[in-house]
Scaffold this motif. Structure first.
Motif, short mmCIF file in Angstrom:
data_model
loop_
_atom_site.label_atom_id
_atom_site.label_comp_id
_atom_site.label_asym_id
_atom_site.label_seq_id
_atom_site.Cartn_x
_atom_site.Cartn_y
_atom_site.Cartn_z
N LYS A 116 4.85 -13.96 -0.94
CA LYS A 116 4.74 -14.10 -2.14
C LYS A 116 3.65 -15.30 -1.93
O LYS A 116 3.44 -15.69 -3.08
N ASN A 117 3.48 -16.29 -0.54
CA ASN A 117 2.96 -17.55 -1.78
C ASN A 117 1.25 -16.86 -0.33
O ASN A 117 0.09 -17.51 -0.17
N LEU A 118 1.49 -15.67 -0.27
CA LEU A 118 0.16 -15.27 0.59
C LEU A 118 -1.18 -15.07 -0.01
O LEU A 118 -0.46 -14.12 -1.55
N PHE A 119 -2.22 -15.24 0.06
CA PHE A 119 -3.48 -14.62 -0.81
C PHE A 119 -3.78 -13.47 -0.57
O PHE A 119 -3.44 -13.00 0.76
N GLU A 120 -4.88 -13.28 -0.78
CA GLU A 120 -5.40 -11.69 -0.24
C GLU A 120 -5.66 -11.87 1.06
O GLU A 120 -6.32 -10.81 2.21
N ARG A 133 -5.90 -13.41 10.99
CA ARG A 133 -6.08 -12.32 9.92
C ARG A 133 -5.20 -12.46 9.22
O ARG A 133 -4.90 -11.11 10.12
N VAL A 134 -4.32 -12.46 8.10
CA VAL A 134 -3.65 -11.35 7.06
C VAL A 134 -4.47 -11.60 5.60
O VAL A 134 -4.54 -12.64 4.88
N THR A 135 -3.74 -10.36 5.47
CA THR A 135 -4.14 -9.83 4.01
C THR A 135 -2.82 -9.68 3.84
O THR A 135 -1.94 -9.44 4.14
N ASN A 136 -2.61 -9.40 2.19
CA ASN A 136 -1.79 -9.16 0.99
C ASN A 136 -2.24 -8.32 0.15
O ASN A 136 -3.27 -8.87 -0.55
N SER A 137 -2.28 -7.09 0.42
CA SER A 137 -2.64 -6.00 -0.90
C SER A 137 -1.62 -6.06 -2.09
O SER A 137 -0.83 -4.38 -1.43
N SER A 138 -1.17 -5.97 -2.91
CA SER A 138 -0.02 -5.90 -3.70
C SER A 138 1.08 -6.06 -3.17
O SER A 138 1.59 -5.34 -3.05
N GLY A 139 1.40 -6.86 -2.26
CA GLY A 139 2.54 -7.21 -1.56
C GLY A 139 2.79 -6.27 -0.34
O GLY A 139 3.81 -6.01 0.65
N VAL A 140 1.71 -6.15 -0.02
CA VAL A 140 1.29 -4.42 1.59
C VAL A 140 1.41 -6.43 2.45
O VAL A 140 -0.64 -5.72 1.96
N ASN A 149 -7.38 -4.88 15.58
CA ASN A 149 -5.75 -3.78 15.66
C ASN A 149 -5.40 -4.37 14.02
O ASN A 149 -5.28 -5.64 13.92
N THR A 150 -4.76 -3.38 13.45
CA THR A 150 -3.97 -3.98 12.07
C THR A 150 -3.11 -3.34 12.49
O THR A 150 -2.21 -2.70 12.67
N SER A 151 -1.68 -4.44 12.43
CA SER A 151 -0.37 -4.22 11.89
C SER A 151 0.07 -3.98 10.64
O SER A 151 -0.43 -5.05 10.04
N ARG A 152 1.60 -3.82 10.25
CA ARG A 152 1.95 -3.91 8.85
C ARG A 152 2.79 -4.50 8.26
O ARG A 152 4.29 -4.04 9.97
N VAL A 153 3.16 -5.52 7.81
CA VAL A 153 4.61 -6.05 7.64
C VAL A 153 5.72 -5.12 7.21
O VAL A 153 5.26 -4.70 6.48
N VAL A 154 6.33 -4.31 8.46
CA VAL A 154 7.36 -3.73 7.84
C VAL A 154 8.55 -4.40 7.19
O VAL A 154 9.47 -3.67 6.86
N GLN A 155 9.13 -5.72 7.32
CA GLN A 155 10.30 -6.06 7.17
C GLN A 155 9.49 -7.50 6.43
O GLN A 155 9.32 -8.73 7.61
N ALA A 156 9.78 -8.64 5.16
CA ALA A 156 8.88 -9.13 4.88
C ALA A 156 9.82 -10.71 4.78
O ALA A 156 11.08 -10.33 4.88
N ASP A 157 9.58 -11.58 4.89
CA ASP A 157 10.82 -13.13 4.73
C ASP A 157 12.47 -13.04 5.20
O ASP A 157 12.54 -12.96 4.50
#
Length: 620
Positions: A116-120, A133-140, A149-157
């Motif tokens: 919740k504290n991450l910026f775009e 580099r970490v991105t946050n796009s509409s909660g993703v 290479n890009t990985s996705r957070v599949v379970q956060a926090d």
């Protein structure tokens, strides 16, 4: 995740207690990083962290951390990507424990970052010292590593006692020096199993290539080797080695695929000439993105996979096997190398050298020196010249030697259990192949063994055998020999005395055959004009006795004679004096007349003929 929800529930209870009592001061019951990872089933991550001594304590002692934790599937994908079988193999592939520590540290940020504290767009410096580099796009939430290479957070926090864990679906790769594979590893990864077998077959070659300072390898595919086997009529690599002339030539073929310098496809000009490890030149051409290779015989192969970087150079995969000039020995050179000196002498004496050298394709069954020695013993002679005399001359020697040559190429691997070949002599030879080896049977039923098989030569193959093979060949009878030598008066005399049958049927004879001139000289001495007058004057019995006085009832070639004078019996019942001096032979009759042998050792089917320059006279 059961415990995780328990912790949340327990946390809610604590918040309720805190709301009721502002005086409570106590820690929230969050798990450690290890406990959280185990509870989430991230067993590979735990194993990786535990593989670095002290890393667990280091992470847990941090005041605040954010961990991007790969799933087991993420690690499995990384193993597959690096061609590793397990975690230990992966560590080796990425360059050891130090690089593993860098990789793991690249997943840890020394600060707490809830989703919740991450910026775009967020840039974090990790424990490894490299930026993430970490991105946050509409909660993703996504994480981009140093390789892009890009990985996705599949379970956060997922809260832990000193921070937070975000579970991701890919292992993040920092900027590390990943060791390049060795040539053997690259060939294994590319499935070039036949090439590896070939390199391994040559002692020390693999080590030599691995330790070379810089190499470019044009590596044939398995299909390329299969095509080469087909061209040479070989069923496997071992047969191919036989047909190209042995391991020395295999090393030359393999060396012809290696350039002692590094040449990526981007380094190539349109036409390139490289000197290979075999010492011969290979032509490499580039047209656009296509690269082809041409050998000295004009065969062309295409690069089907370029620029596979290895520890000491580069590999380009080829769709064909390239062959240098292998320079196989010719038949004479092969015989010399095998010390078949008597065979060489025999071929030279028979004048067959050029015919064998110029033949399109031959298989030679080559007798050893001991085999020729045994043949000399059978014929009771001491050298090749004497053997030639006893078998009837050079023409029959040519027949015997031709009987050892098949006008086609037949390596031992080409043989069926039983084979019949028509030889250069025009007669058939039986060759048998079995568990006990290869044997050859001649026209007389004699069998010889192949004692050294598959000596490749430039126009065929040589098999060394332990016996001399004998074809069917015929010696002339006395009448044929006299006819061939144009001894017409002798023939007339034998006919007049009716001795032909007796001489032809004799078991063993030596004939001292006077020339036509010798009979002319006798007529002059007797002052007679013809053979008929001799018969009329001396009588048929006397003529018969004269002819019988020229025949010894045993076979005696000139080399069978002892030096000096010797008395030999004749069919006339009287002794004849034969004298040998060096290579000269003379005969003395009862009248004391001495004549010379002018043509010795004409073999006939039941003995030998020596042509003499006078008519021998017994006691009349």
């Amino acid at each position: 995740m059961t415990n995780y929800f328990k912790f949340l529930l327990l946390g809610s209870v604590f918040f309720m207690i805190l709301s009721c009592s502002e005086d409570y001061q106590g820690p929230l019951p969050y798990p450690t990083l290890t406990e959280a990872a185990q509870e989430a089933g991230l067993t590979t991550l735990v194993s990786a962290v535990n593989a670095i001594p002290g890393l667990t304590n280091t992470l847990q002692s941090q005041s605040e951390i954010t961990v991007f934790a790969p799933t087991n599937d993420a690690f499995a994908n990384a193993l597959n990507e690096f061609g590793a079988s397990d975690l230990n193999d992966l560590v080796a592939k990425i360059g050891g424990a130090a690089n593993l520590e860098t990789v793991l540290g690249f997943h840890v940020v020394p600060a707490m970052a809830l989703s919740k504290n991450l910026f775009e767009e967020n840039i974090f410096t990790t424990v490894s010292g490299q930026r993430l580099r970490v991105t946050n796009s509409s909660g993703v939430v996504s994480v981009i590593d140093a390789a892009g290479n890009t990985s996705r957070v599949v379970q956060a926090d997922v809260r832990i006692e000193n921070g937070v864990v975000h579970v991701i679906d890919r292992v993040l790769i920092p900027s590390i020096e990943i060791p390049k594979p060795s040539l053997v590893e690259a060939a294994t990864d590319a499935g070039l199993t036949t090439l590896l077998s070939a390199v391994t077959a040559v002692d020390g070659l693999a080590e030599s290539l691995l330790s070379a300072e810089a190499i470019t390898v044009f590596a044939p595919t398995n299909e390329a080797f299969a095509a080469a086997l087909d061209v040479f009529g070989a069923s496997d690599l071992n047969e191919l080695v036989l047909k190209i002339g042995g391991l020395e030539n295999l090393e030359k073929v393999l060396g012809f695929h290696v350039v002692p310098a590094v040449a990526f496809s981007s380094d190539l000009a349109s036409t390139n000439s490289f000197t290979t490890l075999s010492g011969q030149t290979i032509i490499v051409e580039k047209s656009g993105s296509n690269v082809s290779v041409t050998d000295p015989l004009g065969r062309v192969a295409q690069v089907v996979a370029a620029d596979i970087e290895v520890a000491n150079g580069v590999v380009h995969v080829l769709n064909g096997v390239m062959f240098p000039d292998l320079m196989l020995p010719n038949i004479v050179e092969a015989a010399q190398a095998a010390n078949l000196t008597v065979l060489i002498d025999a071929v030279t004496a028979a004048g067959l050298g050029n015919a064998l050298l110029d033949a399109n394709a031959i298989t030679v069954f080559a007798p050893t020196n001991d085999a020729f020695a045994a043949a000399l013993e059978v014929y009771n002679v001491s050298d090749l010249n004497q053997l030639v005399a006893k078998i009837g001359g050079i023409e029959n020697l040519q027949t015997i030697l031709g009987f050892h040559v098949v006008p086609a190429v037949a390596f031992s691997t080409d043989l069926e259990p039983s084979n019949t070949f028509t030889t250069v002599a025009g007669q058939e030879l039986t060759v048998t192949s079995g568990a006990g080896g290869v044997t050859v049977t001649d026209a007389l039923g004699n069998t010889a063994n192949v004692v050294a098989a598959d000596v490749a030569i430039e126009n065929g193959v040589v098999h060394v055998i332990d016996g001399v093979l004998l074809p069917e060949f015929s010696l002339p009878n006395l009448v044929e020999a006299a006819t061939n030598a144009d001894l017409t008066v002798l023939l007339d005399a034998v006919t007049a005395a009716n001795l032909g049958g007796a001489l032809l049927d004799a078991e063993s004879i030596t004939v001292f055959a006077p020339t036509n001139q010798a009979f002319v000289d006798l007529l002059e001495t007797l002052n007679l004009g013809s053979l008929e007058e001799v018969v009329a004057t001396l009588g048929i019995d006397a003529v018969t006795k004269i002819l019988q006085f020229h025949v010894v009832p045993t076979t005696a070639f000139s080399f069978d004679l002892a030096s000096g004078s010797q008395e030999v019996p004749t069919l006339a019942g009287e002794m004849l004096t034969v004298t040998k001096s060096g290579s000269n032979v003379s005969i003395t009759d009862k009248s004391g007349n001495t004549y010379n042998v002018v043509a010795a050792d004409v073999a006939i089917e039941n003995g030998v003929v020596h042509v003499i320059d006078g008519v021998l006279l017994p006691t009349l």
